[in-house]
Motif scaffolding. Structure first.
Motif, PDB file in Angstrom:
ATOM      1  N   LEU A 185      39.078  57.862  36.511  1.00  0.00           N
ATOM      2  CA  LEU A 185      39.996  56.830  36.979  1.00  0.00           C
ATOM      3  C   LEU A 185      39.986  55.639  36.024  1.00  0.00           C
ATOM      4  CD1 LEU A 185      38.780  57.025  40.670  1.00  0.00           C
ATOM      5  CD2 LEU A 185      40.992  57.844  39.852  1.00  0.00           C
ATOM      6  N   LEU A 186      41.146  55.234  35.581  1.00  0.00           N
ATOM      7  CA  LEU A 186      41.264  54.067  34.717  1.00  0.00           C
ATOM      8  C   LEU A 186      41.121  52.805  35.567  1.00  0.00           C
ATOM      9  CD1 LEU A 186      41.875  52.916  31.884  1.00  0.00           C
ATOM     10  CD2 LEU A 186      44.313  52.972  32.516  1.00  0.00           C
ATOM     11  N   VAL A 187      40.216  51.922  35.170  1.00  0.00           N
ATOM     12  CA  VAL A 187      40.007  50.668  35.904  1.00  0.00           C
ATOM     13  C   VAL A 187      41.083  49.675  35.471  1.00  0.00           C
ATOM     14  CG1 VAL A 187      38.420  48.778  36.397  1.00  0.00           C
ATOM     15  CG2 VAL A 187      37.540  51.104  36.083  1.00  0.00           C
ATOM     16  N   THR A 188      42.019  49.420  36.368  1.00  0.00           N
ATOM     17  CA  THR A 188      43.125  48.492  36.140  1.00  0.00           C
ATOM     18  C   THR A 188      42.967  47.305  37.078  1.00  0.00           C
ATOM     19  OG1 THR A 188      44.521  49.571  37.795  1.00  0.00           O
ATOM     20  CG2 THR A 188      44.610  50.433  35.522  1.00  0.00           C
ATOM     21  N   PRO A 189      43.777  46.255  36.958  1.00  0.00           N
ATOM     22  CA  PRO A 189      43.668  45.129  37.898  1.00  0.00           C
ATOM     23  C   PRO A 189      43.830  45.544  39.356  1.00  0.00           C
ATOM     24  CG  PRO A 189      44.926  44.471  35.980  1.00  0.00           C
ATOM     25  CD  PRO A 189      44.692  45.955  35.840  1.00  0.00           C
ATOM     26  N   SER A 190      44.574  46.644  39.624  1.00  0.00           N
ATOM     27  CA  SER A 190      44.776  47.088  41.000  1.00  0.00           C
ATOM     28  C   SER A 190      43.698  48.042  41.483  1.00  0.00           C
ATOM     29  CB  SER A 190      46.143  47.765  41.133  1.00  0.00           C
ATOM     30  OG  SER A 190      46.219  48.923  40.300  1.00  0.00           O
ATOM     31  N   PHE A 191      42.787  48.413  40.590  1.00  0.00           N
ATOM     32  CA  PHE A 191      41.705  49.322  40.994  1.00  0.00           C
ATOM     33  C   PHE A 191      40.734  48.572  41.916  1.00  0.00           C
ATOM     34  CE2 PHE A 191      37.616  51.455  40.416  1.00  0.00           C
ATOM     35  CZ  PHE A 191      37.980  52.789  40.551  1.00  0.00           C
ATOM     36  N   PRO A 192      40.198  49.245  42.946  1.00  0.00           N
ATOM     37  CA  PRO A 192      39.297  48.550  43.887  1.00  0.00           C
ATOM     38  C   PRO A 192      37.957  48.193  43.245  1.00  0.00           C
ATOM     39  CG  PRO A 192      39.386  50.895  44.394  1.00  0.00           C
ATOM     40  CD  PRO A 192      40.434  50.652  43.347  1.00  0.00           C
ATOM     41  N   HIS A 193      37.848  46.989  42.744  1.00  0.00           N
ATOM     42  CA  HIS A 193      36.598  46.557  42.122  1.00  0.00           C
ATOM     43  C   HIS A 193      36.504  45.041  42.140  1.00  0.00           C
ATOM     44  CE1 HIS A 193      39.231  45.593  38.770  1.00  0.00           C
ATOM     45  NE2 HIS A 193      38.225  45.054  38.103  1.00  0.00           N
ATOM     46  N   LEU A 194      35.282  44.564  41.968  1.00  0.00           N
ATOM     47  CA  LEU A 194      35.024  43.143  41.766  1.00  0.00           C
ATOM     48  C   LEU A 194      34.500  42.968  40.348  1.00  0.00           C
ATOM     49  CD1 LEU A 194      33.133  42.263  45.084  1.00  0.00           C
ATOM     50  CD2 LEU A 194      35.541  41.845  44.572  1.00  0.00           C
ATOM     51  N   GLY A 195      35.034  41.977  39.657  1.00  0.00           N
ATOM     52  CA  GLY A 195      34.576  41.768  38.296  1.00  0.00           C
ATOM     53  C   GLY A 195      34.979  40.405  37.792  1.00  0.00           C
ATOM     54  N   THR A 196      34.456  40.049  36.639  1.00  0.00           N
ATOM     55  CA  THR A 196      34.799  38.746  36.072  1.00  0.00           C
ATOM     56  C   THR A 196      36.268  38.692  35.680  1.00  0.00           C
ATOM     57  OG1 THR A 196      34.052  39.548  33.907  1.00  0.00           O
ATOM     58  CG2 THR A 196      32.467  38.322  35.231  1.00  0.00           C
ATOM     59  N   ASP A 197      36.924  39.871  35.615  1.00  0.00           N
ATOM     60  CA  ASP A 197      38.337  39.902  35.247  1.00  0.00           C
ATOM     61  C   ASP A 197      39.258  39.632  36.428  1.00  0.00           C
ATOM     62  OD1 ASP A 197      37.511  42.299  36.407  1.00  0.00           O
ATOM     63  OD2 ASP A 197      39.091  43.463  35.435  1.00  0.00           O
ATOM     64  N   ASN A 198      38.741  39.682  37.668  1.00  0.00           N
ATOM     65  CA  ASN A 198      39.632  39.430  38.805  1.00  0.00           C
ATOM     66  C   ASN A 198      39.072  38.416  39.802  1.00  0.00           C
ATOM     67  OD1 ASN A 198      37.679  40.935  40.107  1.00  0.00           O
ATOM     68  ND2 ASN A 198      39.003  42.667  40.611  1.00  0.00           N
ATOM     69  N   LEU A 199      38.058  37.655  39.376  1.00  0.00           N
ATOM     70  CA  LEU A 199      37.579  36.544  40.193  1.00  0.00           C
ATOM     71  C   LEU A 199      38.344  35.275  39.830  1.00  0.00           C
ATOM     72  CD1 LEU A 199      33.667  36.732  40.260  1.00  0.00           C
ATOM     73  CD2 LEU A 199      35.231  37.131  42.162  1.00  0.00           C
ATOM     74  N   PRO A 200      38.589  34.403  40.793  1.00  0.00           N
ATOM     75  CA  PRO A 200      39.182  33.111  40.446  1.00  0.00           C
ATOM     76  C   PRO A 200      38.324  32.396  39.407  1.00  0.00           C
ATOM     77  CG  PRO A 200      39.211  33.443  42.816  1.00  0.00           C
ATOM     78  CD  PRO A 200      38.409  34.565  42.245  1.00  0.00           C
ATOM     79  N   THR A 201      38.969  31.732  38.477  1.00  0.00           N
ATOM     80  CA  THR A 201      38.264  31.115  37.342  1.00  0.00           C
ATOM     81  C   THR A 201      37.110  30.223  37.785  1.00  0.00           C
ATOM     82  OG1 THR A 201      40.313  31.166  36.064  1.00  0.00           O
ATOM     83  CG2 THR A 201      38.556  29.710  35.280  1.00  0.00           C
ATOM     84  N   GLY A 202      37.296  29.422  38.821  1.00  0.00           N
ATOM     85  CA  GLY A 202      36.252  28.500  39.242  1.00  0.00           C
ATOM     86  C   GLY A 202      35.039  29.153  39.844  1.00  0.00           C
ATOM     87  N   MET A 203      35.130  30.444  40.167  1.00  0.00           N
ATOM     88  CA  MET A 203      34.001  31.129  40.805  1.00  0.00           C
ATOM     89  C   MET A 203      33.162  31.940  39.828  1.00  0.00           C
ATOM     90  SD  MET A 203      35.686  32.570  44.333  1.00  0.00           S
ATOM     91  CE  MET A 203      36.546  31.495  45.485  1.00  0.00           C
ATOM     92  N   ARG A 204      33.647  32.182  38.645  1.00  0.00           N
ATOM     93  CA  ARG A 204      33.007  33.133  37.741  1.00  0.00           C
ATOM     94  C   ARG A 204      31.593  32.731  37.357  1.00  0.00           C
ATOM     95  NH1 ARG A 204      38.215  34.500  33.796  1.00  0.00           N
ATOM     96  NH2 ARG A 204      39.558  35.233  35.502  1.00  0.00           N
ATOM     97  N   GLY A 205      31.323  31.447  37.263  1.00  0.00           N
ATOM     98  CA  GLY A 205      29.978  31.028  36.891  1.00  0.00           C
ATOM     99  C   GLY A 205      29.070  30.766  38.068  1.00  0.00           C
ATOM    100  N   ARG A 206      29.561  30.993  39.279  1.00  0.00           N
ATOM    101  CA  ARG A 206      28.788  30.647  40.475  1.00  0.00           C
ATOM    102  C   ARG A 206      28.407  31.842  41.341  1.00  0.00           C
ATOM    103  NH1 ARG A 206      28.638  25.269  41.237  1.00  0.00           N
ATOM    104  NH2 ARG A 206      30.103  23.991  40.058  1.00  0.00           N
TER     105      ARG A 206
END
Length: 321
Positions: free
Chosen positions: A271-292
């Motif tokens: 399965l290709l991991v795309t923005p719509s793929f069910p996952h959590l990652g630094t690529d789909n977290l709101p910017t203000g949350m990535r370091g927290r």
């Protein structure tokens, strides 16, 4: 049927075929001690309690003791809520029963002594737990598939997970994360925000494998390691050192093999991991949350999904021998 110990080979047969069975361990006429495979899934030890005897209360959340009524008898039922540890829990049940039948211990004392002994052993023990063993099976299967398409030298260079890289495999133009489960459903645990986050512009593929216990057939992890080693020796002897280094870094030890036999449960998924793929990652977290947000662990369910069209050949049709 009365025996002092239950054979894992017998239990594995019932688990593989989802069948229930019962083994009486105590002699006829003595208080009942029974080893059970319930619903073909759960391993239990039932111990008849005396009139004034209370069931043991273990302090370990991985081990549970319930008081139940069975055929008019007060029984203690020893189980575990964990999945994928049937082989290890089988040994624990046998150890508790043997302390009672051979050593004359009460159920509570037998359980406490067994857990204390296992704790002392595990504090010293190295090697792989049940989840890590199935994970290594999947990575070896993927390694063999990559080698089928690209050769062993390229395949071993691409196997990066054991060396601390973010993803398990890094091919020339893509990365791949391999997840293997022994459950019926294609559900996998993801560790961290980076595990399913693509690196830069490189596409990330998730390989999902399902394995199941094979009874008297299939292959053990030790056999698969040796099978892979012999193929490398025959087809690319110069790559053998890289394979042994990777194996060592996974935690695999030759003197800690296991006797569980496995076969492929279902067709592998790529399965290709795309923005719509069910996952959590630094690529789909709101910017203000990535370091927290740190130390994320979550499960994903891939039921009903099919492999992405035109999946790379090295990541398709992956199976155990």
């Amino acid at each position: 049927m009365t025996e002092a110990r239950v054979s894992w080979t017998d239990v594995e047969h019932y688990l593989a075929h989802r069948l229930a069975t019962s083994y009486r361990l105590s002699p006829t006429g003595a208080p009942l001690i029974s080893y059970e495979v319930e619903d073909g899934r759960r391993l239990c030890l039932y111990v008849q309690l005396g009139a004034t005897e209370s069931p043991a209360r273990p302090t370990h959340e991985q081990v549970r003791v319930d008081e139940v009524r069975r055929a008019g008898l007060r029984m203690a039922r020893l189980t575990t809520p964990l999945h994928g540890v049937e082989r290890d829990f089988h040994d624990l049940l046998n150890a508790v029963a043997e302390r009672m039948l051979v050593g004359g211990r009460s159920f509570e004392r037998a359980l406490v002594e067994t857990l204390d002994a296992w704790e002392a052993l595990l504090r010293r023990r190295r090697g792989l737990d049940a989840r890590a063993r199935t994970g290594l099976l999947g990575e070896l299967a993927t390694l063999g598939s990559v080698a089928r398409e690209l050769g062993w030298e390229e395949a071993l260079r691409s196997w990066r997970g054991p060396f601390g890289e973010e993803h398990d495999f890094g091919l020339r133009d893509l990365d791949a994360e391999v997840k293997t489960t022994s459950s019926e459903e294609p559900r996998h645990t993801v560790h961290g925000l980076g595990q399913l986050t693509p690196t830069g512009s490189r596409p990330l593929w998730l390989v999902s494998l399902g394995v199941t216990r094979a009874g008297s057939g299939g292959v053990t992890l030790a056999q698969y390691v040796e099978h892979t080693r012999k193929r490398i020796q025959r087809e690319a002897p110069g790559a053998g050192r890289r394979f042994e280094q990777a194996l060592e870094r996974t935690g695999w030890e030759e003197d800690h093999p296991d006797d569980e036999r496995w076969r492929t449960r279902r067709a592998s998924l790529a399965l290709l991991v795309t923005p719509s793929f069910p996952h959590l990652g630094t690529d789909n977290l709101p910017t203000g949350m990535r370091g927290r947000i740190h130390d994320v662990r979550y499960d994903i369910d891939l039921s009903g999904l099919s492999s992405t069209q035109n999946a790379p050949a090295p990541l398709t049709d992956i199976r155990l021998p």
